[in-house]
Design an enzyme around this catalytic site. Structure first.
Site, PDB file in Angstrom:
ATOM      1  N   LYS A 170      93.163  21.952   2.789  1.00  0.00           N
ATOM      2  CA  LYS A 170      92.006  22.153   3.654  1.00  0.00           C
ATOM      3  C   LYS A 170      90.873  21.350   3.044  1.00  0.00           C
ATOM      4  O   LYS A 170      90.521  21.526   1.888  1.00  0.00           O
ATOM      5  CB  LYS A 170      91.655  23.643   3.722  1.00  0.00           C
ATOM      6  CG  LYS A 170      90.627  23.962   4.770  1.00  0.00           C
ATOM      7  CD  LYS A 170      91.179  23.690   6.145  1.00  0.00           C
ATOM      8  CE  LYS A 170      90.182  24.132   7.197  1.00  0.00           C
ATOM      9  NZ  LYS A 170      90.559  23.667   8.509  1.00  0.00           N
ATOM     10  N   GLU A 223     100.613  16.303  14.742  1.00  0.00           N
ATOM     11  CA  GLU A 223      99.675  17.401  14.973  1.00  0.00           C
ATOM     12  C   GLU A 223      98.567  16.899  15.872  1.00  0.00           C
ATOM     13  O   GLU A 223      98.499  15.714  16.178  1.00  0.00           O
ATOM     14  CB  GLU A 223      99.110  17.915  13.644  1.00  0.00           C
ATOM     15  CG  GLU A 223      98.338  16.846  12.871  1.00  0.00           C
ATOM     16  CD  GLU A 223      97.911  17.285  11.472  1.00  0.00           C
ATOM     17  OE1 GLU A 223      97.955  18.492  11.168  1.00  0.00           O
ATOM     18  OE2 GLU A 223      97.523  16.412  10.691  1.00  0.00           O
TER      19      GLU A 223
END
Length: 177
Positions: free
Chosen positions: A36, A68
């Site tokens: 992240k 994605e």
């Protein structure tokens, strides 16, 4: 503190998304793909390109393989009834998709899905799917009703997406034990 996300137009959940595949933006480098990070440059470029082409988030494709969306994971209910997501290799293993996969196990047990697995997906797998979903980093599970101008199945949000979104919403309302 629980962040429920920014308000979105309700029709995104009720009517679904018209999305596009993006092949001109590179995937994140492996290090950034698996952590992240606050580096959203490639995500932003993906979303901008998607909006330029008439989509909203864009689904990244490299060498024909689905990766994605800009800040969302991709999942499909294939024609054989299996829920599939691309493997979490060089893409972020999102919290919402992981929780949706947990709830999908209940749908497998109930006979509403044939199974659940991670497998590489080609763009054609999305075009031929019963349902295509995007799981966001907040708590949304969006149904993709058209991809690259082609309707997905009936062109309406599907039952699995609706059930997964409801399960996540219900859990957010009461928490988990």
């Amino acid at each position: 503190l629980v962040f429920a996300g920014f308000p979105l137009p309700p029709e995104l959940l009720t009517e679904g998304l018209h999305e596009v595949t993006i092949t001109c933006i590179p995937l994140k480098p492996p290090l950034l793909a698996c952590i992240k990070s606050t580096n959203y440059l490639l995500n932003t470029l993906t979303a901008l390109e998607a909006q330029r082409q008439g989509g909203r988030f864009g689904i990244l494709v490299e060498d024909g393989w689905v990766a994605e969306a800009c800040v969302l994971n991709v999942a499909v209910v294939a024609a054989d009834g299996w829920l599939r997501t691309p493997p979490f290799e060089n893409i972020l293993c999102g919290t919402t998709i992981r929780r949706a996969m947990d709830f999908a196990q209940e749908l497998v047990a109930a006979g509403e899905l044939a199974g659940l697995e991670q497998a590489r997906l080609k763009v054609e797998d999305l075009y031929q799917a019963r349902e295509v979903m995007l799981a966001a980093g907040d708590h949304h599970v969006f149904s993709v009703v058209a991809l690259d101008g082609r309707p997905i199945s009936t062109g309406r949000p599907g039952p699995v997406c609706k059930q997964l979104q409801k399960a996540i919403d219900d859990e957010m309302a009461v928490g988990t034990s």
